[in-house]
Design an enzyme around this catalytic site. Structure first.
Site, PDB file in Angstrom:
ATOM      1  CE  LYS A 205      24.565   9.700  16.436  1.00 49.78           C
ATOM      2  NZ  LYS A 205      25.478  10.349  17.350  1.00 49.78           N
TER       3      LYS A 205
ATOM      4  CD  GLU B  63      30.210  -4.680  13.323  1.00 50.16           C
ATOM      5  OE1 GLU B  63      29.747  -3.697  12.681  1.00 50.16           O
ATOM      6  OE2 GLU B  63      31.351  -4.678  13.811  1.00 50.16           O
TER       7      GLU B  63
ATOM      8  N   GLY C 114      26.084   7.522  20.567  1.00 47.80           N
ATOM      9  CA  GLY C 114      25.627   6.137  20.657  1.00 47.80           C
ATOM     10  C   GLY C 114      25.665   5.600  22.077  1.00 47.80           C
ATOM     11  NE  ARG C 115      31.407   7.546  24.014  1.00 47.88           N
ATOM     12  CZ  ARG C 115      31.692   8.012  22.798  1.00 47.88           C
ATOM     13  NH1 ARG C 115      31.229   7.394  21.728  1.00 47.88           N
ATOM     14  NH2 ARG C 115      32.414   9.100  22.642  1.00 47.88           N
TER      15      ARG C 115
ATOM     16  CD  GLU D 187      32.638   4.085  21.144  1.00 45.19           C
ATOM     17  OE1 GLU D 187      32.932   3.023  20.577  1.00 45.19           O
ATOM     18  OE2 GLU D 187      31.491   4.545  21.150  1.00 45.19           O
TER      19      GLU D 187
ATOM     20  CG  HIS E 236      34.491 -16.846  45.903  1.00 40.86           C
ATOM     21  ND1 HIS E 236      35.012 -17.520  46.978  1.00 40.86           N
ATOM     22  CD2 HIS E 236      33.412 -16.175  46.365  1.00 40.86           C
ATOM     23  CE1 HIS E 236      34.246 -17.300  48.041  1.00 40.86           C
ATOM     24  NE2 HIS E 236      33.273 -16.477  47.699  1.00 40.86           N
TER      25      HIS E 236
ATOM     26  CE  LYS F 198      32.564   1.664  13.238  1.00 42.69           C
ATOM     27  NZ  LYS F 198      31.633   2.787  13.230  1.00 42.69           N
TER      28      LYS F 198
HETATM   29  O1  F6P Z   1      31.830   1.225  17.637  1.00 38.95           O
HETATM   30  C1  F6P Z   1      31.652   2.530  17.233  1.00 38.95           C
HETATM   31  C2  F6P Z   1      30.247   2.959  17.197  1.00 38.95           C
HETATM   32  O2  F6P Z   1      30.195   4.039  16.351  1.00 38.95           O
HETATM   33  C3  F6P Z   1      29.680   3.289  18.575  1.00 38.95           C
HETATM   34  O3  F6P Z   1      30.005   4.551  18.997  1.00 38.95           O
HETATM   35  C4  F6P Z   1      28.232   3.097  18.355  1.00 38.95           C
HETATM   36  O4  F6P Z   1      27.556   2.992  19.556  1.00 38.95           O
HETATM   37  C5  F6P Z   1      28.259   1.808  17.572  1.00 38.95           C
HETATM   38  O5  F6P Z   1      29.371   1.952  16.698  1.00 38.95           O
HETATM   39  C6  F6P Z   1      27.018   1.509  16.774  1.00 38.95           C
HETATM   40  O6  F6P Z   1      26.732   2.504  15.850  1.00 38.95           O
HETATM   41  P1  F6P Z   1      25.308   2.630  15.185  1.00 38.95           P
HETATM   42  O7  F6P Z   1      24.304   2.839  16.267  1.00 38.95           O
HETATM   43  O8  F6P Z   1      25.407   3.798  14.265  1.00 38.95           O
HETATM   44  O9  F6P Z   1      25.031   1.357  14.448  1.00 38.95           O
END
Ligand code: F6P
Length: 555
Positions: free
Chosen positions: A208, A214, A278-279, A364, A395, A519
């Site tokens: 987003k 990452e 995002g979620r 979240e 189980h 972060k």
């Molecule tokens: O972990 C926090 C967060 O901001 C989430 O809300 C989001 O889904 C994720 O990081 C990834 O963010 P982006 O889509 O901006 O890379």
């Protein structure tokens, strides 16, 4: 800013406290006394049959919960969300994931823009691209069609696509597969990428913000791998690297300027908007990998499923509104019965990533200690969601749910029709599976008394260990089959449950400030880990000691 109503000051909350004080849960007696109980507490939402009767609910509690929803203005906040008001207060944004699945004929003006038209323009672009990849019109730089789509993203840019890719496995186009890289643990990229064929792989960089460490790190590593392996194979002779990137990298983001800076042609980028959290984004262009592997028709059915649940949530009276009732039930379980966790137990192997997906959606969203007006919350919030598919869970951890000391409300989810009808001789295996789904909720609700254990002739000294107390609350959710529409309905159901809880607690379910600090610190600590003495000295004593230990151990 609309002041948030403190739920604990409402008369409905006081009524619930009083009901709680006088409550002696006894599901056996409640069912015996009211033959209509199962029917009265079973509801239909879109294609889902939802049975709340095995919860610790009385008529009085249910009425007071519905009254609570009125008193904290769940209907008003819901309507404000659908209308595009800026209900994400701390980020001053509209919250419009419901607009992502509205039919093209609808109109919704938000901040001077018809967002439904924007949504469908993007969908048309995603669908056209998906068709090109599926049909082999879109080819890699050496002219071969794409056979593997790798989604690079994390959090909401990963969990939704992964979960739905698994949930709808039978709908995948043969010869096309997806792979997902999320973690910055180099194992993820190191183990997944080398097995790929660079000539037939398409990377979707899904972010987003297009600023997530990452995702951008993994995307750079993947780009480097692509170019070096194509070079090694002599496939880039006479070609620019940018040509290969253009054929093997596309992006999904709200930040198209950053996409361009990364080297991806904005023509090959699919946008969305800051009003999609995002979620809450699997049904936006973040689902491009899904549109490719399942095709536009399946993706459109998936969106229609969301919309059917949105319409139920928008229009059903509160007392019959399933997301409202389930959200309120969670309030009852957390704030009055003291539940701290909530299990989600799908009796469908294709939903094996559903709990992981829900963890981000719910925790979240509602793992907050401050209300949207800045005041502290006045009650517990944000229970821990967890789960695994049945019967594997039976189980493993069901022992604790049946006989442990904690109250763990659980959602049991099953489909009437299996993806694969399998028989074991005369036995329909799915029916055996569903018998487990039914048996577990019955055992949790009704337990087994000491007298019943003795009647079985069990040796007396071990009787107590064999007693099941019962009165363990469960909700049963039964769908017709795990179709694209039903998966959309399930996701929307939990989105709206989460929303209802957030409104009752008065929190902003759409921000996520709690992930920011870590972060930032990671970026500050990174030079110290790599040997920068000054950065090391700036860390706390524990972090310094850990970094020293790491540097001694690292080969
Ligand atoms: O972990 C926090 C967060 O901001 C989430 O809300 C989001 O889904 C994720 O990081 C990834 O963010 P982006 O889509 O901006 O890379």
């Amino acid at each position: 800013m609309t002041t948030s109503i403190d739920p604990t000051t409402t008369s409905a909350w006081s009524a619930l406290s009083a009901h709680h004080k006088s409550l002696t849960p006894n599901l056996r007696e409640w069912f015996a006394a009211d033959p209509e109980r199962a029917q009265k507490l079973s509801f239909t939402a879109a294609a889902l049959h939802v049975d709340l009767s095995k919860n610790l609910l009385t008529d009085d509690v249910r009425d007071a919960l519905v009254e609570l929803a009125e008193q904290v203005d769940v209907p008003g906040r819901r309507d404000a969300m659908y209308a595009g008001e800026h209900i994400n207060i701390t980020e001053n944004r509209a919250v419009l994931h419901t607009a992502l699945r509205r039919p093209e004929s609808d109109t919704l003006e938000v901040d001077g823009q018809n967002v439904v038209a924007d949504v469908h323009a993007t969908l048309a672009k995603v669908y056209a691209f998906a068709e090109e990849v599926r049909s082999g019109v879109w080819r890699g730089v050496t002219g071969k069609p794409i056979s593997t789509v790798v989604n690079i993203g994390i959090g909401g840019s990963d969990l939704g696509p992964v979960m739905v890719y698994e949930a709808l496995a039978p709908y995948r186009q043969p010869g096309l597969e997806c792979s997902f890289i999320s973690n910055i643990d180099p194992t993820a990229v190191a183990e997944k990428v080398p097995g790929l064929d660079p000539e037939t792989t398409l990377f979707i960089v899904a972010s987003k913000t297009f600023g997530t460490l990452e995702t951008l790190t993994n995307a750079r590593v993947a780009r480097e791998w692509l170019l070096s392996s194509l070079r090694e194979a002599g496939a880039l002779e006479g070609k620019e690297a940018s040509e290969a990137v253009a054929k093997h990298f596309v992006a999904v983001s709200t930040a198209l300027d950053k996409v361009a800076a990364f080297g991806i042609d904005p023509e090959n980028a699919f946008g969305f908007w800051d009003w999609v959290g995002g979620r809450y984004s699997v049904d936006s262009a973040i689902g491009t990998s899904l549109a490719i592997v399942f095709g536009p028709k399946v993706f459109a059915d998936f969106l229609a499923g969301f919309h059917a649940m949105d319409e139920h949530f928008r229009t059903a009276p509160l007392a019959q509104n399933v997301p409202v009732l389930l959200g309120l039930l969670n309030i009852w379980n957390v704030n009055f019965l003291g539940a701290e966790t909530h299990a989600v137990l799908p009796y469908d192997q294709h939903l094996h990533r559903f709990a992981a997906y829900l963890q981000q959606l719910t925790m979240e969203s509602n793992g907050k200690r401050v209300r949207w007006d800045g005041t502290p919350v006045t009650s517990a919030t944000g229970e821990i969601f967890w789960g695994e598919p049945g019967t594997n869970g039976q189980h493993a951890f069901y022992q604790l749910i049946h006989q442990g000391t904690q109250l763990i409300p659980a959602d049991f989810i099953a489909m009437a029709n299996p993806a694969h009808p399998v028989r074991d001789g005369e036995q329909d295996v799915h029916e055996l599976f569903l018998s487990n789904f039914l048996a577990q909720t019955a055992a949790l609700a009704f337990g087994k008394t000491e007298a019943e254990v003795r009647a079985e002739g069990t040796p007396e000294e071990i009787v107590p260990a064999r007693v099941f107390p019962g009165n363990r609350p469960t909700t049963s959710i039964l769908g017709p089959e795990l179709s694209p529409a039903v998966v959309g309905q399930l996701i929307a159901l939990y989105e709206h449950i989460t929303f209802v809880q957030g409104i009752v607690w008065g929190i902003d379910s759409f921000d996520q400030w709690g992930v920011e600090l870590g972060k930032k610190l990671a970026l500050q600590i990174a030079p110290a880990v790599s040997g920068d003495a000054e950065a090391l000295a700036a860390q706390d004593a524990s972090t310094q000691a850990l970094i020293k230990a790491y540097r001694e151990l690292r080969h």
